[in-house]
Enzyme design. Structure first.
Site, PDB file in Angstrom:
ATOM      1  N   ASP A  12       0.823  -1.204   0.000  1.00  0.00           N
ATOM      2  CA  ASP A  12       0.000   0.000   0.000  1.00  0.00           C
ATOM      3  C   ASP A  12       0.865   1.264   0.000  1.00  0.00           C
ATOM      4  O   ASP A  12       2.094   1.198  -0.060  1.00  0.00           O
ATOM      5  CB  ASP A  12      -0.940  -0.046   1.199  1.00  0.00           C
ATOM      6  CG  ASP A  12      -2.326   0.473   0.879  1.00  0.00           C
ATOM      7  OD1 ASP A  12      -2.459   1.343   0.007  1.00  0.00           O
ATOM      8  OD2 ASP A  12      -3.296   0.007   1.517  1.00  0.00           O
ATOM      9  N   ASP A  56      -9.625   3.680  -3.628  1.00  0.00           N
ATOM     10  CA  ASP A  56     -10.371   2.503  -3.205  1.00  0.00           C
ATOM     11  C   ASP A  56     -11.754   2.446  -3.848  1.00  0.00           C
ATOM     12  O   ASP A  56     -12.361   3.477  -4.152  1.00  0.00           O
ATOM     13  CB  ASP A  56     -10.525   2.490  -1.692  1.00  0.00           C
ATOM     14  CG  ASP A  56      -9.211   2.212  -0.975  1.00  0.00           C
ATOM     15  OD1 ASP A  56      -8.237   1.833  -1.657  1.00  0.00           O
ATOM     16  OD2 ASP A  56      -9.169   2.379   0.254  1.00  0.00           O
TER      17      ASP A  56
END
Length: 452
Positions: A149, A244
């Site tokens: 991430d 996201d």
């Protein structure tokens, strides 16, 4: 013909990251804990997902990775002697290696999560500055997949410039020829994002993984930042194209507000329609984010679940199931197991995804986060024909028509044998094209085979 196409695509992917044993050559299939559970994870839930993957027949159709997302370690510190991250003993009392071994015994692979920063998105220890020790640890545990991430990045590792990620209608570039007027400090013309701090952070972990003694698929999750489409293929097996798919609800799970809705799926599909043609292919896959199919906290209709999965599959995004498999409904399971879409997605000879051949609702090449391209096609060696997708991006029932002479793979406009990919029904010899009536946000998927 298919061999010729495959050769051209291998040349196109000349700078891609080629891994041993074919790892990363095709987009990943699997399950991830985040969309279903976020931080509310433990060994029991992860192993249950693995067991259900086998029991429900998902392993039989190709799903193989069982991925542990954020929040798996002790939050406050690393081991003071080894500097290793420590699995949370309450959530994973036997450690990660033991869990990985149990998943491997089921014939599946296991993934884990970290970030290219000092902390993860939920505030747990991350890997910036610890790449070698973390890669070595993951290898010793038997990890097969790393989602990496982009949270917890300290100021000295921030990029000098801001890149354009066209997430919303308020930020409508850069495809095909727009700009992002609202971003601060844009990069100068000709800037090489492969030299950016972001690229360096992700390359450092790649080098560490390559120096470990276990092959790990490397998935870059930097949300489309730093023009990752220009350097992601040579750094990882997949790279996120955007933010996201739905907002997080935080570590505690209290006051859950996570909603999977059609508007975000449409936004991501719109972005993907402009990226796939140039950047997707063997060894390097644009990642549209984890699936929301079957998640009951969202407000997706069954039609929207179908469209979501079909668009992700034809874009050849990694397909990572994000719902609890012990409670999944049969209608959602059937979507995830659709043999025609999975065959297209995993084609070993044709690396290109489906592309839009006509936008439909809009003029061609219109960037519209609300109404993405509606007509897509792609050649498939596994289906021995052309997959054609038609989307109704509008709010009411609409008719869509695929005209064979408009489809690049079917330019002669002859009659073809056609199969409905949702029902498996053979529609017979269809001349000229085919019209379908679609619910709001639904898709038709056709397999157009041999001439007749």
């Amino acid at each position: 013909m298919f061999k010729y196409i495959a050769l051209l695509e291998l040349l196109h992917q000349a700078n891609a990251l080629v891994r041993p044993d074919g790892v990363g050559r095709l987009p990943a299939l699997g399950w991830s804990s985040w969309n279903a559970f976020e931080c509310d994870i433990d060994a029991t839930k992860i192993l249950a997902a693995a067991t259900q993957t086998v029991k429900l027949g998902l392993k039989d159709v190709g799903y193989e990775y069982i991925n542990i997302d954020d929040c798996w370690s002790i939050k406050t510190h690393r081991d003071p002697i080894t500097n290793r991250m420590i699995p949370d003993p309450d959530r994973f009392p036997d450690g990660i290696a033991s869990l990985a071994s149990q998943i491997h015994d089921l014939g599946l692979k296991v993934g884990i999560y970290s970030s290219a920063g000092e902390t993860t998105c939920a505030g747990y220890p991350a890997s910036l500055g610890y790449e070698d020790i973390d890669a070595e640890t993951f290898a010793e545990w038997g990890i097969d997949y790393l989602k990496y991430d982009d949270c917890g990045v300290p100021p000295e590792w921030k990029d000098e410039y801001t890149s354009c990620v066209p997430d919303t209608a308020n930020n409508p570039g850069p495809f095909p020829n727009g700009t992002c007027p609202d971003i601060p400090n844009p990069a100068p013309t000709g800037y090489n994002w492969g030299d950016s701090n972001s690229s360096q952070r992700y390359r450092t972990m790649l080098n560490a993984l390559n120096n470990s003694n276990h092959l790990i698929l490397y998935s870059l999750c930097n949300w489309g930042q730093a023009a990752v489409n220009t350097w992601g293929n040579e750094t990882g097996s997949s790279w996120r194209i955007s933010g996201d798919i739905s907002p997080g609800r935080g570590e505690t799970g209290v006051d859950r507000v996570r909603i999977a809705d059609w508007s975000r799926i449409a936004e991501i599909a719109n972005e993907g329609s402009f990226l796939g043609r140039r950047y997707a292919g063997f060894w390097g896959w644009p990642d549209a984010d984890m699936l929301e199919v079957g998640n009951h906290e969202g407000n997706l209709t069954l039609a929207e679940n179908r469209a979501h999965f079909a668009l992700w599959a034809v874009m050849r995004s990694p397909l990572l199931i994000g719902t609890a498999l012990n409670t999944i409904q049969e209608e959602h399971l059937a979507i995830l197991k659709n043999r025609y879409l999975l065959s297209f997605h995993q084609d070993p000879l044709v690396g290109r995804p489906a592309y839009p051949y006509k936008w439909g609702y809009n003029e061609d090449y219109t960037f519209d986060p609300v109404h993405p391209a509606e007509y897509w096609s792609g050649l498939s060696s596994t289906l021995q024909g052309t997959l054609v997708l038609m989307l109704n991006s509008e709010d009411g029932v609409r008719t869509r028509r695929a005209v064979w002479s408009e489809v690049p793979e079917l330019r002669d406009g002859n009659a073809y044998e056609v199969v409905d990919a949702w029902t498996g029904e053979e529609l017979g010899c269809v001349r000229g094209g085919l019209s379908v009536e679609l619910e709001s946000h639904d898709v038709a998927v056709l397999v157009v085979g041999s001439a007749c």
